[in-house]
Design a protein around this motif. Sequence first.
Motif, PDB file in Angstrom:
ATOM      1  N   ASN A   1       0.824  -1.209   0.000  1.00  0.00           N
ATOM      2  CA  ASN A   1       0.000   0.000   0.000  1.00  0.00           C
ATOM      3  C   ASN A   1       0.867   1.271   0.000  1.00  0.00           C
ATOM      4  OD1 ASN A   1      -1.982   1.865   0.381  1.00  0.00           O
ATOM      5  ND2 ASN A   1      -2.417   1.305   2.495  1.00  0.00           N
ATOM      6  N   GLY A   2       0.820   2.030  -1.112  1.00  0.00           N
ATOM      7  CA  GLY A   2       1.545   3.304  -1.208  1.00  0.00           C
ATOM      8  C   GLY A   2       3.055   3.166  -1.250  1.00  0.00           C
ATOM      9  N   SER A  50       0.569   8.903  -6.902  1.00  0.00           N
ATOM     10  CA  SER A  50      -0.654   8.455  -6.227  1.00  0.00           C
ATOM     11  C   SER A  50      -0.565   6.968  -5.888  1.00  0.00           C
ATOM     12  CB  SER A  50      -1.851   8.697  -7.142  1.00  0.00           C
ATOM     13  OG  SER A  50      -1.718   7.897  -8.293  1.00  0.00           O
ATOM     14  N   ALA A  51      -1.490   6.538  -5.037  1.00  0.00           N
ATOM     15  CA  ALA A  51      -1.550   5.129  -4.645  1.00  0.00           C
ATOM     16  C   ALA A  51      -1.763   4.244  -5.869  1.00  0.00           C
ATOM     17  CB  ALA A  51      -2.682   4.928  -3.649  1.00  0.00           C
ATOM     18  N   ASN A 103       1.509   3.701  -7.723  1.00  0.00           N
ATOM     19  CA  ASN A 103       2.333   2.783  -6.923  1.00  0.00           C
ATOM     20  C   ASN A 103       1.877   1.337  -7.113  1.00  0.00           C
ATOM     21  OD1 ASN A 103       4.385   3.972  -4.819  1.00  0.00           O
ATOM     22  ND2 ASN A 103       2.743   5.465  -5.004  1.00  0.00           N
ATOM     23  N   CYS A 150      -7.028   4.227  -0.795  1.00  0.00           N
ATOM     24  CA  CYS A 150      -6.631   5.562  -1.278  1.00  0.00           C
ATOM     25  C   CYS A 150      -6.855   5.719  -2.790  1.00  0.00           C
ATOM     26  CB  CYS A 150      -5.185   5.912  -0.946  1.00  0.00           C
ATOM     27  SG  CYS A 150      -4.778   5.781   0.773  1.00  0.00           S
TER      28      CYS A 150
END
Lengths: 271, 207
Positions: free
Chosen positions: B73-74, B127-128, B131, B155
């Motif tokens: 995540n991210g 942005s997520a 990624n 997100c």
Amino acid sequence: MAGKRVFNIHFYADYIGCQIFRLLTYLNQSIQLSLESLMAVLNMHWYTRPAVFHVVVRQTYFTGVMSLGWIIGTGVLVGLLAVYSIVSFAQQIQDLSLIGMLIGHVLLQEFAPILIAIFLLMRSGVAVVTELGSIQARGEPTLLASLGIPHVEYLFMPRLVGFAISGLILTFTFAFVAVWVGGAVVSLTRTLPLSEYLFEVRSGIEFLDIIFMVVKGTLYPVLSVLVLMHQGQKVGQDPNQIPVRATYGMLGALAFVGITDLFFLLMQGLL
Amino acid sequence: MNKISLLKPMVFPAIELSNQCYMPAFTLHSGEVMQLVAPEDVQEELIAAWLIEQDGKQSRMQGLGKQVGFVLNGLGLVANLTIKENIMLPLLYHKTKQTDVAKTKLAALVEEIEIKDMMEEQAGLRSARVNSEVSLCRCVLQQAAYIIMQQPQSCMSKTEAKQFTERMLKVVRDLRAGVVYLTASGNDCGGLTANHQVNLKLQEKVS
């Protein structure tokens, strides 16, 4: 009364113990990081891995190649001022053999490595701590680990190699430019014929001067970058620590280089 | 791609985490989905435990960057590389015969995803979605037999999440990969169907 004294003794003992423990922990971490980075350099895996080799080339380019103009400029200035002063001084006391000795001992052995180390610290030192600090704060070491890439090999080793190569090349460039520009100036101002100047330089500079210049020119940037990398690593997840660590890194590296130079001087005195 | 079915199942060791959580050992076969339900701080701790040993040395998980892919995540981009370099990073590091094949595959792959315009741009902070897309691309190129995901759609807007989910399901299906899905909610499995579930808070295997 006695109880308070015992309390005070315990308090100071605790304080001193904590400080010693902190210092030992810091030294242990620094030595561990240095050894891991040096091992990563020596095992030469980086040479066969395009991803890492690319970073090594980029670091060398940013640290070394982009500094060349500045170093040549500084070499010209030092050649103009220092070499001219040395020659004038030797002529005043009517001992031209001092020219080569002073250029070898002062300019090549002392001035060039220290100046290059300070220059690299000013130009790339803050960048190293800031970049490594941001990388830590963004969590990139975890990402690299998830890709099977050891962060020491990808983040620390290229900077170490970049500083070592750049330090060596820049020290040589600086010394070469300073000596030749100095020769040109004393010849153009008719202070001393170029052939005589070159003869004095050649006979006065010892092989040991060159060896020390090479060793110091490589070692000082390496020691600086090890301190800087350690401080960059200590940023952790908190970006607010970046300026703090950058300051500590710069001051620490400068002190470390100074102490090492003093150590060299003492060693030379003993030898 | 079908070589994956010949691979041995992946054994995840038992790990004692702080916060009194315990992850029991489990075995994951290709094509299976294991849902691990844990609060976010426990997820981070678990990922760190998989990747980094106690003494700070390299990981206890074998095949990272080769057989095991991550969609965290991210956390999918190295900021000072371009998007393209980011996708190719593990292949350029491990440099196998697969690397040259992957270079040609990459061109076809980026046609499908919506990040092709930014391939030569420096990654920086993205942005997520970017990624997650980059991480997923890496999994495809390295032919990951097992993928560890950590709520990749969080997100993202609804539309982005929907598009990403479709792509992710296709990738998992094509690779026949075993998936470990880390999530904070037992109801969220990112569109995948979980074969097993472990709730790290409850410390028991539900099914």
